[in-house]
Write a protein that holds these residues in place. Structure first.
Motif, mmCIF file in Angstrom:
data_model
loop_
_atom_site.group_PDB
_atom_site.id
_atom_site.type_symbol
_atom_site.label_atom_id
_atom_site.label_comp_id
_atom_site.label_asym_id
_atom_site.label_seq_id
_atom_site.Cartn_x
_atom_site.Cartn_y
_atom_site.Cartn_z
ATOM 1 N N UNK A 14 -29.485 19.585 41.887
ATOM 2 C CA UNK A 14 -29.803 20.559 40.450
ATOM 3 C C UNK A 14 -29.010 21.794 40.336
ATOM 4 N N UNK A 15 -29.853 22.968 39.848
ATOM 5 C CA UNK A 15 -29.660 24.171 39.638
ATOM 6 C C UNK A 15 -30.537 25.257 40.073
ATOM 7 N N UNK A 16 -30.352 26.406 39.538
ATOM 8 C CA UNK A 16 -31.225 27.601 39.817
ATOM 9 C C UNK A 16 -32.501 27.271 39.150
ATOM 10 N N UNK A 17 -32.631 26.683 37.978
ATOM 11 C CA UNK A 17 -33.801 26.456 36.924
ATOM 12 C C UNK A 17 -34.421 25.119 37.685
ATOM 13 N N UNK A 18 -33.849 24.184 38.156
ATOM 14 C CA UNK A 18 -34.662 23.014 38.365
ATOM 15 C C UNK A 18 -34.039 22.409 39.904
ATOM 16 N N UNK A 19 -33.847 23.177 41.014
ATOM 17 C CA UNK A 19 -33.513 22.851 42.098
ATOM 18 C C UNK A 19 -34.545 21.683 42.709
ATOM 19 N N UNK A 20 -33.807 20.551 43.446
ATOM 20 C CA UNK A 20 -34.378 19.505 44.015
ATOM 21 C C UNK A 20 -33.804 19.338 45.373
ATOM 22 N N UNK A 21 -34.565 19.397 46.475
ATOM 23 C CA UNK A 21 -34.562 19.115 47.773
ATOM 24 C C UNK A 21 -34.301 17.744 48.017
ATOM 25 N N UNK A 22 -33.087 17.318 48.512
ATOM 26 C CA UNK A 22 -32.892 15.752 48.957
ATOM 27 C C UNK A 22 -32.479 15.550 50.443
#
Length: 301
Positions: A14-22
């Motif tokens: 994702x990015x700064x506004x909607x990070x996603x840890x995978x």
């Protein structure tokens, strides 16, 4: 131990506004080139604010993580220093590279320090960024000295608890701590002589003429500290995106800090460890304020 062709690694998508840890179980393992050092990572510290830093989004792998503890697995063909395969080490990886939250990571010799036997890998992985952030802010930038008074905000956090101990034991300063009331007793045991609760309205009016403020929170708390400091005093803050001086070629300073913890001069932080499969949960915890423990992700023995 020779690394497998594929390895487990955490990724920030994702990015700064909607990070996603995978979690990814099939990342290609790195191979050390030149004088590089390959570490088999056993534990890696989680800095929750890293999802707001640009570095991880600029790497092809999207693997976060800068502070790691593990075992030297291989040395590049041009390495001729004192480090040897099989040694337990701690490393602070450069901000532009990172990639510490993986089974294997590459580092350079000036990023590595030997791990004291008295520390667990989890405790060691929690140390580099917090202790160097505190040390460099207070000692290098703030020039804190014996007899001075320092106000530390967020004093119960990862950086704050180390800042308290360094201020008391390394600088010989008088420490005023700002933290929520459940942490006051612990801070008193670390040598703080005065504690204030940031939830108490007008707390800033009860603190006067401090020589230095070390702020780890930012925002309104930082603004209010201007009322507490002397006219010729200093405010150093790390409450917003990580300062560049928190990183760099700091193996000598890191070694000193590790030795102090290993000898019992500084108490290691309380750590909460999550196995790799629960990395997303670890990051959720790490991004919460006031948790009182440093979060690490472990990759097995």
């Amino acid at each position: 131990m020779v690394p497998s062709q594929k390895m487990k690694a955490v990724q920030i998508l994702g990015n700064f506004s909607s990070p996603k840890v995978a979690t990814n179980y099939s990342i290609t393992s790195p191979t050390p080139k030149g004088a590089e050092i390959l570490i088999r990572v056993l534990a890696s510290g989680v800095t929750g604010d890293e999802v707001l830093w640009p570095e991880v989004y600029n790497t092809a792998s999207r693997i976060p993580g800068h502070d790691v503890s593990g075992v030297i697995a291989a040395l590049g063909p041009d390495y001729n220093g004192p480090l040897r395969i099989g040694q337990d080490v701690v490393a602070l990886l450069a901000p532009a590279r990172g990639e510490g939250q993986a089974e294997y990571t590459i580092c350079l010799a000036d990023e590595v320090a030997l791990k004291p036997s008295s520390m667990t890998h989890e405790e060691a992985a929690a140390l580099p960024i917090p202790v160097l952030t505190a040390w460099q802010a207070i000692m290098d930038h703030g020039k804190l000295a014996n007899g001075m008074t320092i106000l530390i905000t967020g004093a119960s956090g990862a950086v704050g608890t180390l800042a308290v101990q360094l201020s008391v034991k390394l600088a010989g300063a008088n420490v005023i701590a700002l933290a929520s009331s459940p942490h006051h007793s612990t801070l008193k045991h670390l040598g703080v002589y005065e504690v204030h609760d940031y939830n108490t309205p007008g707390w800033e009016g009860n603190i006067k003429d401090v020589d230095m403020v070390f702020d780890t929170v930012g925002g309104d708390i930082l603004t209010k500290t201007w009322e507490t400091v002397k006219s010729d005093g200093m405010i150093v803050t790390v409450g917003d995106p990580a300062p560049e001086w928190a990183f760099g070629k700091d193996s000598q300073q890191l070694s000193q800090a590790l030795e102090m913890v290993g000898e019992g001069f500084i108490k290691p932080q309380e750590v909460e460890a999550f196995p790799f499969g629960k990395a997303a949960l670890a990051w959720d915890y790490a991004r919460q304020r006031g948790r009182g423990r440093k979060i690490v992700v472990t990759f097995g023995g």
